[in-house]
Scaffold this motif. Sequence first.
Motif, PDB file in Angstrom:
ATOM      1  N   MET A   1       0.825  -1.203   0.000  1.00 28.23           N
ATOM      2  CA  MET A   1       0.000   0.000   0.000  1.00 28.23           C
ATOM      3  C   MET A   1       0.866   1.264   0.000  1.00 28.23           C
ATOM      4  SD  MET A   1      -3.074  -0.964  -0.221  1.00 28.23           S
ATOM      5  CE  MET A   1      -4.049   0.439   0.254  1.00 28.23           C
ATOM      6  N   LEU A   2       1.941   1.253   0.766  1.00 24.59           N
ATOM      7  CA  LEU A   2       2.835   2.411   0.765  1.00 24.59           C
ATOM      8  C   LEU A   2       3.481   2.623  -0.603  1.00 24.59           C
ATOM      9  CD1 LEU A   2       4.592   2.103   4.222  1.00 24.59           C
ATOM     10  CD2 LEU A   2       3.112   3.944   3.440  1.00 24.59           C
ATOM     11  N   PHE A   3       3.861   1.536  -1.249  1.00 28.74           N
ATOM     12  CA  PHE A   3       4.442   1.628  -2.587  1.00 28.74           C
ATOM     13  C   PHE A   3       3.443   2.234  -3.568  1.00 28.74           C
ATOM     14  CE2 PHE A   3       5.338  -0.304  -6.744  1.00 28.74           C
ATOM     15  CZ  PHE A   3       6.646   0.130  -6.921  1.00 28.74           C
ATOM     16  N   ASN A   4       2.188   1.793  -3.503  1.00 28.80           N
ATOM     17  CA  ASN A   4       1.172   2.327  -4.407  1.00 28.80           C
ATOM     18  C   ASN A   4       0.866   3.788  -4.126  1.00 28.80           C
ATOM     19  OD1 ASN A   4       0.850  -0.010  -5.866  1.00 28.80           O
ATOM     20  ND2 ASN A   4      -0.699  -0.809  -4.484  1.00 28.80           N
ATOM     21  N   VAL A   5       0.809   4.153  -2.865  1.00 31.06           N
ATOM     22  CA  VAL A   5       0.533   5.548  -2.506  1.00 31.06           C
ATOM     23  C   VAL A   5       1.672   6.447  -2.960  1.00 31.06           C
ATOM     24  CG1 VAL A   5       0.330   7.112  -0.533  1.00 31.06           C
ATOM     25  CG2 VAL A   5      -1.056   5.053  -0.638  1.00 31.06           C
ATOM     26  N   MET A   6       2.903   6.001  -2.769  1.00 39.57           N
ATOM     27  CA  MET A   6       4.042   6.808  -3.193  1.00 39.57           C
ATOM     28  C   MET A   6       4.067   6.976  -4.712  1.00 39.57           C
ATOM     29  SD  MET A   6       5.701   7.840  -0.580  1.00 39.57           S
ATOM     30  CE  MET A   6       7.348   8.214  -1.097  1.00 39.57           C
ATOM     31  N   ASN A   7       3.738   5.928  -5.452  1.00 33.89           N
ATOM     32  CA  ASN A   7       3.702   6.045  -6.907  1.00 33.89           C
ATOM     33  C   ASN A   7       2.556   6.933  -7.374  1.00 33.89           C
ATOM     34  OD1 ASN A   7       5.938   4.549  -7.617  1.00 33.89           O
ATOM     35  ND2 ASN A   7       4.820   2.625  -7.559  1.00 33.89           N
TER      36      ASN A   7
END
Length: 51
Positions: free
Chosen positions: A21-27
């Motif tokens: 989820m953090l990876f998706n939010v950052m992208n």
Amino acid sequence: MPQMAPLSWLLLFIMFVIIFMLFNVMNYFSFLYPVSHKTKKKATQKINWKW
């Protein structure tokens, strides 16, 4: 190897979900969309009713 097993599989799953989820939010928030300041006027067409 049994000594390499995580203490809790649920904790491991939660950790991977949080990282995902953090990876998706950052992208999602790292991409800047070009800002367009063009204002479009709504074209209204008047209709004359002839009875």
